[in-house]
Design a protein around this motif. Structure first.
Motif, PDB file in Angstrom:
ATOM      1  N   LEU A  69      -0.701  -6.455  -3.243  1.00 27.28           N
ATOM      2  CA  LEU A  69      -0.077  -5.613  -4.268  1.00 27.28           C
ATOM      3  C   LEU A  69       1.330  -5.194  -3.868  1.00 27.28           C
ATOM      4  O   LEU A  69       2.257  -5.250  -4.678  1.00 27.28           O
ATOM      5  N   ALA A  70       1.487  -4.752  -2.630  1.00 26.94           N
ATOM      6  CA  ALA A  70       2.798  -4.292  -2.163  1.00 26.94           C
ATOM      7  C   ALA A  70       3.812  -5.431  -2.163  1.00 26.94           C
ATOM      8  O   ALA A  70       4.948  -5.263  -2.624  1.00 26.94           O
ATOM      9  N   ARG A  71       3.415  -6.582  -1.663  1.00 20.95           N
ATOM     10  CA  ARG A  71       4.335  -7.729  -1.633  1.00 20.95           C
ATOM     11  C   ARG A  71       4.700  -8.189  -3.038  1.00 20.95           C
ATOM     12  O   ARG A  71       5.855  -8.524  -3.313  1.00 20.95           O
ATOM     13  N   ARG A  72       3.714  -8.218  -3.936  1.00 22.88           N
ATOM     14  CA  ARG A  72       3.960  -8.646  -5.310  1.00 22.88           C
ATOM     15  C   ARG A  72       4.923  -7.688  -6.013  1.00 22.88           C
ATOM     16  O   ARG A  72       5.839  -8.134  -6.712  1.00 22.88           O
ATOM     17  N   ALA A  73       4.735  -6.392  -5.824  1.00 22.51           N
ATOM     18  CA  ALA A  73       5.615  -5.405  -6.459  1.00 22.51           C
ATOM     19  C   ALA A  73       7.035  -5.547  -5.933  1.00 22.51           C
ATOM     20  O   ALA A  73       8.000  -5.549  -6.703  1.00 22.51           O
ATOM     21  N   ARG A  74       7.177  -5.696  -4.632  1.00 27.97           N
ATOM     22  CA  ARG A  74       8.518  -5.813  -4.053  1.00 27.97           C
ATOM     23  C   ARG A  74       9.170  -7.132  -4.465  1.00 27.97           C
ATOM     24  O   ARG A  74      10.369  -7.187  -4.767  1.00 27.97           O
ATOM     25  N   ALA A  75       8.390  -8.203  -4.530  1.00 31.01           N
ATOM     26  CA  ALA A  75       8.934  -9.499  -4.949  1.00 31.01           C
ATOM     27  C   ALA A  75       9.461  -9.442  -6.384  1.00 31.01           C
ATOM     28  O   ALA A  75      10.458 -10.088  -6.710  1.00 31.01           O
ATOM     29  N   ALA A  76       8.808  -8.646  -7.228  1.00 28.43           N
ATOM     30  CA  ALA A  76       9.248  -8.520  -8.617  1.00 28.43           C
ATOM     31  C   ALA A  76      10.622  -7.876  -8.722  1.00 28.43           C
ATOM     32  O   ALA A  76      11.321  -8.065  -9.712  1.00 28.43           O
ATOM     33  N   THR A  77      11.005  -7.137  -7.687  1.00 31.28           N
ATOM     34  CA  THR A  77      12.304  -6.463  -7.707  1.00 31.28           C
ATOM     35  C   THR A  77      13.370  -7.227  -6.953  1.00 31.28           C
ATOM     36  O   THR A  77      14.560  -7.016  -7.184  1.00 31.28           O
ATOM     37  N   GLY A  78      12.968  -8.074  -6.009  1.00 32.24           N
ATOM     38  CA  GLY A  78      13.921  -8.785  -5.165  1.00 32.24           C
ATOM     39  C   GLY A  78      14.606  -7.886  -4.151  1.00 32.24           C
ATOM     40  O   GLY A  78      15.617  -8.277  -3.563  1.00 32.24           O
ATOM     41  N   LEU A  79      14.054  -6.699  -3.927  1.00 35.93           N
ATOM     42  CA  LEU A  79      14.672  -5.735  -3.011  1.00 35.93           C
ATOM     43  C   LEU A  79      14.112  -5.851  -1.596  1.00 35.93           C
ATOM     44  O   LEU A  79      12.981  -6.317  -1.398  1.00 35.93           O
ATOM     45  N   SER A  80      14.898  -5.388  -0.629  1.00 36.23           N
ATOM     46  CA  SER A  80      14.410  -5.262   0.743  1.00 36.23           C
ATOM     47  C   SER A  80      13.376  -4.139   0.784  1.00 36.23           C
ATOM     48  O   SER A  80      13.278  -3.338  -0.158  1.00 36.23           O
ATOM     49  N   GLN A  81      12.631  -4.054   1.871  1.00 39.52           N
ATOM     50  CA  GLN A  81      11.658  -2.972   2.004  1.00 39.52           C
ATOM     51  C   GLN A  81      12.337  -1.608   1.900  1.00 39.52           C
ATOM     52  O   GLN A  81      11.847  -0.718   1.197  1.00 39.52           O
ATOM     53  N   VAL A  82      13.458  -1.438   2.589  1.00 40.53           N
ATOM     54  CA  VAL A  82      14.150  -0.146   2.593  1.00 40.53           C
ATOM     55  C   VAL A  82      14.656   0.201   1.195  1.00 40.53           C
ATOM     56  O   VAL A  82      14.481   1.332   0.716  1.00 40.53           O
ATOM     57  N   ALA A  83      15.270  -0.758   0.497  1.00 36.03           N
ATOM     58  CA  ALA A  83      15.790  -0.508  -0.842  1.00 36.03           C
ATOM     59  C   ALA A  83      14.663  -0.237  -1.838  1.00 36.03           C
ATOM     60  O   ALA A  83      14.765   0.659  -2.683  1.00 36.03           O
ATOM     61  N   PHE A  84      13.572  -0.991  -1.741  1.00 32.94           N
ATOM     62  CA  PHE A  84      12.417  -0.787  -2.612  1.00 32.94           C
ATOM     63  C   PHE A  84      11.840   0.606  -2.399  1.00 32.94           C
ATOM     64  O   PHE A  84      11.569   1.333  -3.368  1.00 32.94           O
ATOM     65  N   ALA A  85      11.654   0.966  -1.149  1.00 30.10           N
ATOM     66  CA  ALA A  85      11.090   2.278  -0.823  1.00 30.10           C
ATOM     67  C   ALA A  85      11.965   3.403  -1.376  1.00 30.10           C
ATOM     68  O   ALA A  85      11.461   4.363  -1.966  1.00 30.10           O
ATOM     69  N   ALA A  86      13.268   3.284  -1.221  1.00 31.74           N
ATOM     70  CA  ALA A  86      14.185   4.314  -1.719  1.00 31.74           C
ATOM     71  C   ALA A  86      14.145   4.389  -3.240  1.00 31.74           C
ATOM     72  O   ALA A  86      14.098   5.483  -3.815  1.00 31.74           O
ATOM     73  N   ARG A  87      14.161   3.239  -3.909  1.00 30.60           N
ATOM     74  CA  ARG A  87      14.194   3.229  -5.373  1.00 30.60           C
ATOM     75  C   ARG A  87      12.931   3.835  -5.984  1.00 30.60           C
ATOM     76  O   ARG A  87      12.983   4.532  -6.986  1.00 30.60           O
ATOM     77  N   TYR A  88      11.779   3.570  -5.371  1.00 31.42           N
ATOM     78  CA  TYR A  88      10.509   3.982  -5.972  1.00 31.42           C
ATOM     79  C   TYR A  88       9.846   5.168  -5.265  1.00 31.42           C
ATOM     80  O   TYR A  88       8.709   5.515  -5.575  1.00 31.42           O
ATOM     81  N   GLY A  89      10.561   5.813  -4.344  1.00 34.93           N
ATOM     82  CA  GLY A  89      10.055   7.030  -3.718  1.00 34.93           C
ATOM     83  C   GLY A  89       8.858   6.834  -2.810  1.00 34.93           C
ATOM     84  O   GLY A  89       7.959   7.669  -2.757  1.00 34.93           O
ATOM     85  N   ILE A  90       8.854   5.724  -2.110  1.00 31.68           N
ATOM     86  CA  ILE A  90       7.755   5.406  -1.191  1.00 31.68           C
ATOM     87  C   ILE A  90       8.315   5.425   0.229  1.00 31.68           C
ATOM     88  O   ILE A  90       9.368   4.846   0.472  1.00 31.68           O
ATOM     89  N   PRO A  91       7.630   6.058   1.174  1.00 34.94           N
ATOM     90  CA  PRO A  91       8.112   5.990   2.555  1.00 34.94           C
ATOM     91  C   PRO A  91       8.176   4.535   3.033  1.00 34.94           C
ATOM     92  O   PRO A  91       7.213   3.775   2.875  1.00 34.94           O
ATOM     93  N   ALA A  92       9.307   4.146   3.604  1.00 32.50           N
ATOM     94  CA  ALA A  92       9.495   2.768   4.073  1.00 32.50           C
ATOM     95  C   ALA A  92       8.434   2.375   5.097  1.00 32.50           C
ATOM     96  O   ALA A  92       7.943   1.239   5.084  1.00 32.50           O
TER      97      ALA A  92
END
Length: 96
Positions: free
Chosen positions: A34-57
């Motif tokens: 689930l986590a990989r699929r969600a991040r892949a849908a955005t094309g973001l790095s882990q740090v950028a994804f975490a910041a955008r969606y309010g999730i601790p990196a």
């Protein structure tokens, strides 16, 4: 009843490759997907994804590597992000 392995962080070896997954192993694998699929849908790095969606990196990293499983609410959140990443980002931005 599912047998528990002594060291859940140890990769499955040849001897137990055909053994059924424990519930914990399954949950962690599903959470990683689930986590990989969600991040892949955005094309973001882990740090950028975490910041955008309010999730601790660190949590995102643990989920993607299968060391921990996200809780049920977070799993739902990840599913929504995977399907509508821009809408979720916009809603979070507008709510701030």
């Amino acid at each position: 009843m599912t047998e528990k392995r002594d060291d859940i962080t140890k990769p499955r070896g040849e001897a137990d490759a055909d053994a059924p997954l424990t519930d914990d192993e399954f949950d962690r694998g599903y959470g990683a997907t689930l986590a990989r699929r969600a991040r892949a849908a955005t094309g973001l790095s882990q740090v950028a994804f975490a910041a955008r969606y309010g999730i601790p990196a660190a949590s995102l990293r643990e989920w993607e590597q299968g060391r921990r499983a996200p809780d049920a609410a977070t799993q739902s959140y990840l599913r929504v992000i995977a399907r509508m990443p821009e809408a979720v980002a916009k809603a979070l931005h507008d709510a701030a």
